[in-house]
Enzyme design. Sequence first.
Site, PDB file in Angstrom:
ATOM      1  N   ASP A   8       0.802  -1.227   0.000  1.00  0.00           N
ATOM      2  CA  ASP A   8       0.000   0.000   0.000  1.00  0.00           C
ATOM      3  C   ASP A   8       0.840   1.286   0.000  1.00  0.00           C
ATOM      4  OD1 ASP A   8      -1.050  -2.360   1.335  1.00  0.00           O
ATOM      5  OD2 ASP A   8      -2.850  -1.219   1.810  1.00  0.00           O
ATOM      6  N   GLU A  39      -4.006   1.636  -2.798  1.00  0.00           N
ATOM      7  CA  GLU A  39      -5.280   2.038  -2.187  1.00  0.00           C
ATOM      8  C   GLU A  39      -5.215   3.221  -1.224  1.00  0.00           C
ATOM      9  OE1 GLU A  39      -7.480  -0.089   0.625  1.00  0.00           O
ATOM     10  OE2 GLU A  39      -5.822  -0.315   1.991  1.00  0.00           O
ATOM     11  N   ASN A  40      -3.992   3.590  -0.827  1.00  0.00           N
ATOM     12  CA  ASN A  40      -3.882   4.729   0.094  1.00  0.00           C
ATOM     13  C   ASN A  40      -3.034   5.865  -0.462  1.00  0.00           C
ATOM     14  OD1 ASN A  40      -3.535   1.991   1.980  1.00  0.00           O
ATOM     15  ND2 ASN A  40      -5.143   3.394   2.614  1.00  0.00           N
ATOM     16  N   HIS A  68     -10.323   0.475   0.506  1.00  0.00           N
ATOM     17  CA  HIS A  68     -10.450   1.911   0.235  1.00  0.00           C
ATOM     18  C   HIS A  68     -10.582   2.214  -1.260  1.00  0.00           C
ATOM     19  CE1 HIS A  68      -9.831   3.296   4.321  1.00  0.00           C
ATOM     20  NE2 HIS A  68      -8.824   2.457   4.451  1.00  0.00           N
ATOM     21  N   HIS A 154      -6.073  -8.816   0.403  1.00  0.00           N
ATOM     22  CA  HIS A 154      -6.150  -7.597   1.202  1.00  0.00           C
ATOM     23  C   HIS A 154      -6.966  -7.890   2.463  1.00  0.00           C
ATOM     24  CE1 HIS A 154      -5.502  -3.260   1.300  1.00  0.00           C
ATOM     25  NE2 HIS A 154      -6.700  -3.147   1.838  1.00  0.00           N
ATOM     26  N   HIS A 179      -2.820  -4.545   3.468  1.00  0.00           N
ATOM     27  CA  HIS A 179      -3.843  -3.934   4.329  1.00  0.00           C
ATOM     28  C   HIS A 179      -3.366  -3.567   5.723  1.00  0.00           C
ATOM     29  CE1 HIS A 179      -7.776  -2.806   5.870  1.00  0.00           C
ATOM     30  NE2 HIS A 179      -7.726  -3.723   6.801  1.00  0.00           N
ATOM     31  N   HIS A 181      -0.339  -2.646   6.573  1.00  0.00           N
ATOM     32  CA  HIS A 181       0.684  -1.604   6.452  1.00  0.00           C
ATOM     33  C   HIS A 181       1.959  -1.927   7.220  1.00  0.00           C
ATOM     34  CE1 HIS A 181      -2.186   1.793   4.894  1.00  0.00           C
ATOM     35  NE2 HIS A 181      -2.445   0.622   4.347  1.00  0.00           N
TER      36      HIS A 181
HETATM   37 FE   LIG Z   1      -4.024   0.109   2.984  1.00  0.00          FE
HETATM   38 FE   LIG Z   2      -6.936  -1.618   3.308  1.00  0.00          FE
END
Ligand SMILES: [Fe+2]
Ligand SMILES: [Fe+2]
Lengths: 269, 269, 269, 269
Positions: A8, A39-40, A68, A154, A179, A181
Amino acid sequence: MRILFLGDVMGRSGRRAITERLAGLKARLKADFTIVNGENASGGMGLTGPHARLILDAGADCVTLGDHAFDQKDMLSFVAEEPRVLRPLNFAREAPGRGHRVFQDARGRKVLVVQALGQVFMKRPFDDPFSAVDQVLRAHPSGGLVQAAVVDFHAEATSEKMAMGHFCDGRASLVVGTHTHVPTADAQVLPRGTAYQSDAGMCGDYDSVIGMDKAEPMRRFLTGMGRDRFTPAEGEATLSGVLVVTDDRTGLATEIRPVRDGGRLQPGA
Amino acid sequence: MRILFLGDVMGRSGRRAITERLAGLKARLKADFTIVNGENASGGMGLTGPHARLILDAGADCVTLGDHAFDQKDMLSFVAEEPRVLRPLNFAREAPGRGHRVFQDARGRKVLVVQALGQVFMKRPFDDPFSAVDQVLRAHPSGGLVQAAVVDFHAEATSEKMAMGHFCDGRASLVVGTHTHVPTADAQVLPRGTAYQSDAGMCGDYDSVIGMDKAEPMRRFLTGMGRDRFTPAEGEATLSGVLVVTDDRTGLATEIRPVRDGGRLQPGA
Amino acid sequence: MRILFLGDVMGRSGRRAITERLAGLKARLKADFTIVNGENASGGMGLTGPHARLILDAGADCVTLGDHAFDQKDMLSFVAEEPRVLRPLNFAREAPGRGHRVFQDARGRKVLVVQALGQVFMKRPFDDPFSAVDQVLRAHPSGGLVQAAVVDFHAEATSEKMAMGHFCDGRASLVVGTHTHVPTADAQVLPRGTAYQSDAGMCGDYDSVIGMDKAEPMRRFLTGMGRDRFTPAEGEATLSGVLVVTDDRTGLATEIRPVRDGGRLQPGA
Amino acid sequence: MRILFLGDVMGRSGRRAITERLAGLKARLKADFTIVNGENASGGMGLTGPHARLILDAGADCVTLGDHAFDQKDMLSFVAEEPRVLRPLNFAREAPGRGHRVFQDARGRKVLVVQALGQVFMKRPFDDPFSAVDQVLRAHPSGGLVQAAVVDFHAEATSEKMAMGHFCDGRASLVVGTHTHVPTADAQVLPRGTAYQSDAGMCGDYDSVIGMDKAEPMRRFLTGMGRDRFTPAEGEATLSGVLVVTDDRTGLATEIRPVRDGGRLQPGA
Ligand SMILES: [Fe+2]
Ligand SMILES: [Fe+2]
Ligand SMILES: [Fe+2]
Ligand SMILES: [Fe+2]
Ligand SMILES: [Fe+2]
Ligand SMILES: [Fe+2]
Ligand SMILES: [Fe+2]
Ligand SMILES: [Fe+2]
């Protein structure tokens, strides 16, 4: 084939590291195909079309998303137009875009990429990821029309992630979690030849709370009350993920190596 | 001081690795003080008195527990008699035993060990761990009467774990997570001198679902229905944790090194 | 048609009330068709074949289950043989038995009964109930081949239950919740003709913790530690549910009446 | 004493019903003291100072809040100035305001009001409500300096609510739940004299999803993706709650009666 997977991308710090260092990392690792979870990347929440393009232009062959996926509303139309961006298979019945696709590397070798969401400890319910992934893997047997297959799972719970690894073992080149991190240190080739790591970690600043500036999340943990929005931490990002070496004939892995580049984390093995 | 911390010992496989290899590992790493999380040592669920004694006899100076602290009912009385076994500070108001204690190493240096449970994604609710840990750390300032302080934060969510790391930064030698049974690769010394790793990982067989034999957990994930009990996987365990080197004057860390010994995982850095 | 629906039968106290009072209740309410949720009839956890037969013999035309469907293992084979017992549509892909069926009342009128599980606040994940119920209702349009349709929505959250009510409004005779073991006082006919109540309540002893003897659940809430198994409370049960009056031509409701009979609760309106 | 308790006031529809009908309802029920839960009165999320004043001016003697206590930021200062507004005891360590207070009715009789949050199925963790409520009740024994005691237990799970009822039985006049926005039909006087109802229901439009306009919550349940904000439904509200009759000497209840006035729900018993 040598496949690089990065976790991510977190806000501006993550985007900058991708822009400035992905090309060099790919060269150093001799990556044939590169997947980046985005996604981030936009403010820590979701991915805008322009930021998706920036990650692709920096050298990603495929960008995956996550829970996300559509926090940035323009992704609802962008994902339908840009086939290199995937959202989870089981995001929602009516979600635009798709959850898997067969890509090609520069030498024409085919790489299946699939993404699915876990069900355990997630903020909202998703349908069963195992049957969703199963259907895709059955339609693309390893060593058949595709030379490699990567599953981005994820998910939060280590139990569900390890179960997905074993479920795909012998059928995919790599199952890698995203997910949380935080990269895990359990890289291994499973008994039937699938490379596995519970989480790729994020491409973000690790002097943070999962990539967010510490102040607000800590205020919430300590006082039980929030005050401001979350904003991504701005320190130098560690690019975090894995490199997998696969056998084109079987689609299975011969090696998996953690990748950690720059920032605060100790370099990958 | 050199402090070795090993994560959740998982069933017979984990116990055997502790019995056979802990002494050698301590010697190789020149550990002055050793802490082992034992919450899953007995059948994967809780810890019996005899198994606690076995871990202590094998070389642990302190054994910590977790949310499974009292799954084995004899621990309710054992923990009250054996001060080297700690249960989480915030396990329950009426829990026997205690959540922190000051130990001594062979040279008489004092080591505070604290354990707390997280609140996010846990199967049952626990009271706020931040204020509980805060109270203990305030009563034992680093560089004062204790030469080192270790916080075992038994929690699921990476956000809560990183927040605990920063919360204790500059006040403890080490904050290390347990509970997910997967080691993380984010070992670092935080800005104010506290060593941190989100999870120590388990001492168990990593060809498993978080240390359990794969068959039953996978049946539950795939069919939605269980049939048998969970039993620990029996393959060779990886001993997994961290080594921290501390400065006796300040109680802060100068180095943190992941430890992984034996079994399927790649050796620690 | 007059349809009686009774909520989760709880242990011996609930079974006794069904055996002794269901026939009289049906006569008093002139019920043409009776559905009883039996997921807790056997020791508070699941339903054995013999107890299912007892409820059917006492006058139920259909028995529904819930998340506890297969807690008693003999139900795995019993449900496949006894078509009057339904398990939730979305219990698990490989669950035996079925989630809906068309029954007939004594005068040959057809009644569709469907059961689905909610996703919010449940102990384990289930797939989307809305699309599952949608498919069944589309295949059995009201006022067509069936004269009435009842949806037992076994769910925790009032938001998800009210959403299911509106989702089926105009397509079912009754949407009634089960699972919380407490009757709600929101019986109404929704704007397009579907009768609705968020929860039917249980058939059990209301001097309890959701039908269980108070001692052990209260010990767990108060001390954070359990000691014994849960056992159903043994006081006189209130039979709790709803009576719906439907129009055979449209399959819609003209009236819904809460039913509460015996035990501690105030009688239904 | 006759105490009227009304559940969560929901948006403009709920406020209008309070303004227009509370005075009449109090007169009809001969209420000596009135408590209104206001946590959703402002746009469905939290309570502003002006709306709190509106509810007090309409006839509430006390306004309680809930998990949404400080969604409207001006409540952070308002609650500190207006002692008639209570927030949950266990909202957060550093929350302004207070969680209990002794009020007086027109005849000088003292009424303790307490609010606590549950731990089960809540969106964020709260500390143990049982010990928090216990401490307050011990400091204000019934039949002593206070003539009545009311506990507003703002919680989701029926198990936790029933446990709180029994925990306070014989020590409070009334334990009533709030938070689910659906009234329960289990009003009873518990064995030792405390009146109990699992949920008071909301003061809002019951043609809705827990008081919110159906469109957006149903979109989220059906498609898995949101588009707009939640807004309260605008149909006529049902005022929903309970009336308790207490004995001033003992502080215990002699009667509990469900109250439902106006809107779609069937009138209270
Ligand atoms: Fe994430
Ligand atoms: Fe996530
Ligand atoms: Fe563990
Ligand atoms: Fe644990
Ligand atoms: Fe039930
Ligand atoms: Fe249930
Ligand atoms: Fe509310
Ligand atoms: Fe609430």
